[in-house]
Write a protein that holds these residues in place. Structure first.
Motif, PDB file in Angstrom:
ATOM      1  N   LEU A  10       0.819  -1.214   0.000  1.00  0.00           N
ATOM      2  CA  LEU A  10       0.000   0.000   0.000  1.00  0.00           C
ATOM      3  C   LEU A  10       0.850   1.261   0.000  1.00  0.00           C
ATOM      4  O   LEU A  10       0.550   2.229  -0.708  1.00  0.00           O
ATOM      5  CB  LEU A  10      -0.934  -0.015   1.210  1.00  0.00           C
ATOM      6  CG  LEU A  10      -2.032  -1.080   1.195  1.00  0.00           C
ATOM      7  CD1 LEU A  10      -2.795  -1.075   2.516  1.00  0.00           C
ATOM      8  CD2 LEU A  10      -2.997  -0.847   0.035  1.00  0.00           C
ATOM      9  N   THR A  13       2.873   1.524  -3.470  1.00  0.00           N
ATOM     10  CA  THR A  13       1.938   1.819  -4.562  1.00  0.00           C
ATOM     11  C   THR A  13       1.521   3.279  -4.554  1.00  0.00           C
ATOM     12  O   THR A  13       1.490   3.947  -5.594  1.00  0.00           O
ATOM     13  CB  THR A  13       0.696   0.916  -4.445  1.00  0.00           C
ATOM     14  OG1 THR A  13       1.090  -0.444  -4.669  1.00  0.00           O
ATOM     15  CG2 THR A  13      -0.358   1.298  -5.471  1.00  0.00           C
ATOM     16  N   ASN A  14       1.221   3.815  -3.381  1.00  0.00           N
ATOM     17  CA  ASN A  14       0.760   5.197  -3.310  1.00  0.00           C
ATOM     18  C   ASN A  14       1.893   6.205  -3.486  1.00  0.00           C
ATOM     19  O   ASN A  14       1.669   7.295  -4.033  1.00  0.00           O
ATOM     20  CB  ASN A  14      -0.003   5.423  -2.008  1.00  0.00           C
ATOM     21  CG  ASN A  14      -1.407   4.852  -2.086  1.00  0.00           C
ATOM     22  OD1 ASN A  14      -2.274   5.416  -2.726  1.00  0.00           O
ATOM     23  ND2 ASN A  14      -1.625   3.706  -1.458  1.00  0.00           N
ATOM     24  N   LYS A  17       2.141   6.263  -7.325  1.00  0.00           N
ATOM     25  CA  LYS A  17       1.030   7.008  -7.932  1.00  0.00           C
ATOM     26  C   LYS A  17       1.236   8.514  -7.794  1.00  0.00           C
ATOM     27  O   LYS A  17       1.011   9.280  -8.746  1.00  0.00           O
ATOM     28  CB  LYS A  17      -0.291   6.598  -7.290  1.00  0.00           C
ATOM     29  CG  LYS A  17      -0.782   5.214  -7.697  1.00  0.00           C
ATOM     30  CD  LYS A  17      -2.093   4.881  -6.991  1.00  0.00           C
ATOM     31  CE  LYS A  17      -2.622   3.518  -7.420  1.00  0.00           C
ATOM     32  NZ  LYS A  17      -3.884   3.168  -6.711  1.00  0.00           N
ATOM     33  N   ALA A  18       1.674   8.939  -6.608  1.00  0.00           N
ATOM     34  CA  ALA A  18       1.881  10.372  -6.378  1.00  0.00           C
ATOM     35  C   ALA A  18       2.995  10.914  -7.265  1.00  0.00           C
ATOM     36  O   ALA A  18       2.871  12.012  -7.837  1.00  0.00           O
ATOM     37  CB  ALA A  18       2.209  10.624  -4.908  1.00  0.00           C
ATOM     38  N   SER A  42      -1.028   3.735 -15.236  1.00  0.00           N
ATOM     39  CA  SER A  42      -0.764   5.089 -14.749  1.00  0.00           C
ATOM     40  C   SER A  42       0.548   5.654 -15.275  1.00  0.00           C
ATOM     41  O   SER A  42       0.890   6.805 -14.985  1.00  0.00           O
ATOM     42  CB  SER A  42      -0.752   5.099 -13.216  1.00  0.00           C
ATOM     43  OG  SER A  42      -1.989   4.661 -12.693  1.00  0.00           O
ATOM     44  N   PRO A 121      -1.053   4.881   3.848  1.00  0.00           N
ATOM     45  CA  PRO A 121      -1.175   4.954   2.387  1.00  0.00           C
ATOM     46  C   PRO A 121      -1.706   6.293   1.895  1.00  0.00           C
ATOM     47  O   PRO A 121      -1.233   6.812   0.877  1.00  0.00           O
ATOM     48  CB  PRO A 121      -2.154   3.812   2.074  1.00  0.00           C
ATOM     49  CG  PRO A 121      -1.971   2.840   3.193  1.00  0.00           C
ATOM     50  CD  PRO A 121      -1.700   3.674   4.402  1.00  0.00           C
ATOM     51  N   ALA A 122      -2.663   6.885   2.609  1.00  0.00           N
ATOM     52  CA  ALA A 122      -3.213   8.178   2.182  1.00  0.00           C
ATOM     53  C   ALA A 122      -2.146   9.264   2.230  1.00  0.00           C
ATOM     54  O   ALA A 122      -2.083  10.133   1.355  1.00  0.00           O
ATOM     55  CB  ALA A 122      -4.403   8.567   3.053  1.00  0.00           C
ATOM     56  N   ARG A 125       0.085   8.998  -0.795  1.00  0.00           N
ATOM     57  CA  ARG A 125      -0.575   9.493  -2.007  1.00  0.00           C
ATOM     58  C   ARG A 125      -0.639  11.026  -2.008  1.00  0.00           C
ATOM     59  O   ARG A 125      -0.514  11.676  -3.050  1.00  0.00           O
ATOM     60  CB  ARG A 125      -1.985   8.911  -2.097  1.00  0.00           C
ATOM     61  CG  ARG A 125      -2.741   9.283  -3.378  1.00  0.00           C
ATOM     62  CD  ARG A 125      -2.048   8.726  -4.619  1.00  0.00           C
ATOM     63  NE  ARG A 125      -2.721   9.127  -5.832  1.00  0.00           N
ATOM     64  CZ  ARG A 125      -3.726   8.461  -6.402  1.00  0.00           C
ATOM     65  NH1 ARG A 125      -4.176   7.337  -5.835  1.00  0.00           N
ATOM     66  NH2 ARG A 125      -4.265   8.883  -7.515  1.00  0.00           N
ATOM     67  N   GLU A 126      -0.797  11.607  -0.823  1.00  0.00           N
ATOM     68  CA  GLU A 126      -0.941  13.062  -0.709  1.00  0.00           C
ATOM     69  C   GLU A 126       0.382  13.775  -0.478  1.00  0.00           C
ATOM     70  O   GLU A 126       0.419  15.001  -0.422  1.00  0.00           O
ATOM     71  CB  GLU A 126      -1.875  13.385   0.465  1.00  0.00           C
ATOM     72  CG  GLU A 126      -3.289  12.849   0.317  1.00  0.00           C
ATOM     73  CD  GLU A 126      -4.053  12.874   1.626  1.00  0.00           C
ATOM     74  OE1 GLU A 126      -3.444  13.272   2.652  1.00  0.00           O
ATOM     75  OE2 GLU A 126      -5.239  12.495   1.624  1.00  0.00           O
TER      76      GLU A 126
END
Length: 284
Positions: A10, A13-14, A17-18, A42, A121-122, A125-126
């Protein structure tokens, strides 16, 4: 400038993505190929082996499970490492392991930097949360702009190798004991017919987090002779917690162990000392 990420849980992966959303080129590998393939759409470059994934990458990020998995994956990736590549390990590991890997990979011509995180994980991503680093300040200076893109705050803990790993473990220890304590608090609330919402309302009004700095100072002072809460009285209350939950057929996670530790110090003659005397062995 390409980055490689090894480990697509997790967190990994994030992170990927970011970075892809920021327009970076990222090469990925995972022991679970399906997780890596999900990032292909992506824009990530997906590779079948760790050695292929790191080819041409200036910075290799690890988001794995533990010391053993980090060592195993680095051995697998070694053949593809670019000369002068920097290995940046975000895995929560032992301090000893981080120190040893820093030494070993420097001897092999590469720079290894342990950079554990306080992130979910959040956060990854942020690009929020906290990232810790310590050790070679020249290496840290070189990668700081890259790492700052990944986190809300990059905390440099100084020259000591392994300090970042140690502080990460200390933080996680606090989170685990804090959560176990909250679990016991909920168990007591259930036994006393007090809801989680009511407990939350109490904590909003009476916020014990505000006492943490002074409590830490008291625990580590070594002087427990001026009690604000005698150990005997704290043990009495602790028994009330235990008895109430037992009567409600509930279970406690950590309070019984704390009671046993209190009994040990009372037996040693510290019953009238401040109850924080139970930290005496750790503090001295």
């Amino acid at each position: 400038m390409a980055r490689a990420f090894l480990g697509m849980g997790l967190l990994g992966t994030n992170f990927v993505k970011a970075l892809l959303e920021k327009g970076e080129q990222v090469q990925v590998w995972s022991r679970n190929p399906e997780k890596a393939l999900l990032l292909e759409a992506s824009g990530a470059g997906v590779f079948a082996s760790a050695a292929e994934a790191v080819k041409g990458a200036d910075h290799i990020h690890l988001t794995l499970k533990d010391d053993a998995s980090v060592d195993e994956v680095l051995v697998s990736a070694a053949a593809g490492l670019k000369s002068g590549a920097v290995i940046i390990d975000h895995t929560t590991t032992s301090a000893e392991g981080a120190i040893q890997r820093t030494k070993e990979w420097k001897e092999r011509g590469f720079r290894y930097l342990h950079a554990p995180v306080f992130m979910g994980p959040a956060n990854a991503r942020e690009s929020s949360g906290y990232m810790l680093v310590s050790g070679d300040q020249e290496v840290i200076g070189r990668v700081t702009p890259l790492l700052e893109k990944m986190t809300g705050r990059l905390i440099n803990l100084g020259l000591e190798e392994g300090k970042a790993a140690a502080m990460k473990l200390i933080g996680n220890c606090f989170l685990i004991t804090f959560t176990a304590g909250l679990s016991d608090t909920l168990s007591l609330g259930k036994a006393l017919n007090v809801s989680a919402q009511d407990i939350g309302a109490l904590l909003d009004i009476w916020n014990p987090a505000q006492t943490l700095p002074n409590r830490l100072l008291r625990l580590s002072s070594g002087d427990y002779s001026k009690p604000s809460w005698e150990l005997n009285m704290a043990r009495k209350d602790t028994q009330l917690f235990i008895s109430s939950v037992e009567q409600g057929s509930g279970a406690l996670a950590v309070i019984p162990a704390i009671a046993a530790e209190m009994d040990r110090w009372i037996a040693k003659g510290f019953g009238t000392s401040d109850w924080t005397v139970i930290a005496k062995d750790a503090a001295l």
